[in-house]
Design a protein around this motif. Sequence first.
Motif, mmCIF file in Angstrom:
data_model
loop_
_atom_site.group_PDB
_atom_site.id
_atom_site.type_symbol
_atom_site.label_atom_id
_atom_site.label_comp_id
_atom_site.label_asym_id
_atom_site.label_seq_id
_atom_site.Cartn_x
_atom_site.Cartn_y
_atom_site.Cartn_z
ATOM 1 N N THR A 220 0.823 -1.207 0.000
ATOM 2 C CA THR A 220 0.000 0.000 0.000
ATOM 3 C C THR A 220 0.858 1.258 0.000
ATOM 4 O O THR A 220 0.468 2.287 -0.535
ATOM 5 C CB THR A 220 -0.920 0.030 1.228
ATOM 6 N N ILE B 162 -6.168 -6.529 7.887
ATOM 7 C CA ILE B 162 -6.364 -6.866 6.474
ATOM 8 C C ILE B 162 -7.536 -7.823 6.282
ATOM 9 O O ILE B 162 -8.336 -7.683 5.348
ATOM 10 C CB ILE B 162 -5.069 -7.479 5.895
ATOM 11 N N ALA C 265 -14.337 -4.648 6.398
ATOM 12 C CA ALA C 265 -14.165 -3.192 6.502
ATOM 13 C C ALA C 265 -15.052 -2.542 7.562
ATOM 14 O O ALA C 265 -14.571 -1.700 8.333
ATOM 15 C CB ALA C 265 -14.394 -2.553 5.133
ATOM 16 N N ARG D 33 -13.470 -2.869 11.102
ATOM 17 C CA ARG D 33 -12.112 -2.428 11.401
ATOM 18 C C ARG D 33 -12.113 -1.265 12.384
ATOM 19 O O ARG D 33 -12.914 -0.343 12.260
ATOM 20 C CB ARG D 33 -11.393 -2.008 10.113
ATOM 21 N N TYR E 236 -7.248 -0.902 6.957
ATOM 22 C CA TYR E 236 -6.770 -2.102 6.280
ATOM 23 C C TYR E 236 -5.316 -2.410 6.640
ATOM 24 O O TYR E 236 -4.965 -3.545 6.963
ATOM 25 C CB TYR E 236 -6.920 -1.891 4.771
ATOM 26 N N TYR E 237 -4.455 -1.392 6.613
ATOM 27 C CA TYR E 237 -3.019 -1.604 6.817
ATOM 28 C C TYR E 237 -2.477 -0.322 7.442
ATOM 29 O O TYR E 237 -2.134 0.632 6.749
ATOM 30 C CB TYR E 237 -2.348 -1.896 5.476
#
Length: 398
Positions: free
Chosen positions: A51, A315, A319, A322, A326-327
């Motif tokens: 990313t 990851i 979504a 979270r 993601y990262y």
Amino acid sequence: MSVPVLYNIAARHVFLAKHGLASRPSGPGKGADLKGVIDNLGFVQLDSVNTFARAHDLILWSRRQQFRPKALQHLLHRDRQVFEHWTHDAATIPIESFAHWRLRFARDAVRMEQRWKEWRRGDFMAKIDDVLRQISDDGCCTSGQVGTDESRGSGGWWDWHPSKTALEYLWRSGQVSVVRRDGFTKVYDLTERVIPAEHLNRHHHEEDTIAWCCAGALDRLGFATSGELAAFWDHVTPAEAKEWCATALAEGRIIEVDVACVHGKLRRSFAWPDLMDAPIAAPVPRIRILSPFDPALRDRKRAERLFGFSYRIEIFVPAPKRQYGYYVFPVMEGDRLIGRIDMKREDGVLAVRAFWPEAGVRIGSGRKAALQKELTRAAQFGGCDDLRFAPDWIRPIK
């Protein structure tokens, strides 16, 4: 006899010094200097997520900001100063360690022969000779160049076709080695054509490798339980590490210490006898952006005990569930982990979406400017032409 106490602040300083995070990240970051960084760490984990920058590149950049990814590739492909294999995950490892990996090769071969027959499709052992013959006769290859007449299934790691499984078995058991990477795709060749003869022809007794693993782990951790020593390389069993510690303690080669965790709880550990005597300077008070796979954070529980920093890779978290992103990259300042940042390379721009400070961390004008300065350096490292901040990028403490 009383056990000495290593207080939390001193434990942090020892740990960060051992992990190359106490001094300024200066130095050429290539050739012998870069090799020295990897030697000191023991290995650098490889990861494909990109990313912003791949994990191994960011790990090295955090310690040498002149480092560029080609320098690591030169050590592997051109100079043969490191090799790729497995610790707790895929890693790049100093070539001097190769002979000690023979224990890993042998043990992994047994595990794979027993377990992979149930986990993988087809009889992969029947393809071993065919894959070896192809590489021997035709030269190096990728996993996509073996078993071209075999069904590819879903293409997931759990559903490799038999020849791809055979190739992975040959790598994990030491019969083939990674000669280079094309992009992030491994290219394999026979081990005798990859590993320099002085390392290829060296052998160690099993007990010598076990001792090397335990002593090398203690060198790099500074203090550890027997379980942490076993987990460092993921080479030896917990029982083997426990036996090594018991023998070394009885012979006076190591000592016991009580390491103070961030909230004051003491954790009995082992250390070299000079740990309590050697002066350890405080880390330089600069901000660093770390990889989620940084060696200082690989053991999540240890990081939480020492720094009070709880981190989870999200990851594979859906979504909506979270907590951060993601990262998300941990951020260190001196001897503290001060927060985490969500950033991504987008069309040549490093887009900073959010920074969440840890509890008790105030983001005043000086700290904010230092963070922005480090992000500017990170953008340059990541090949970004610009840096863009979301309007509300500094978020409330969670």
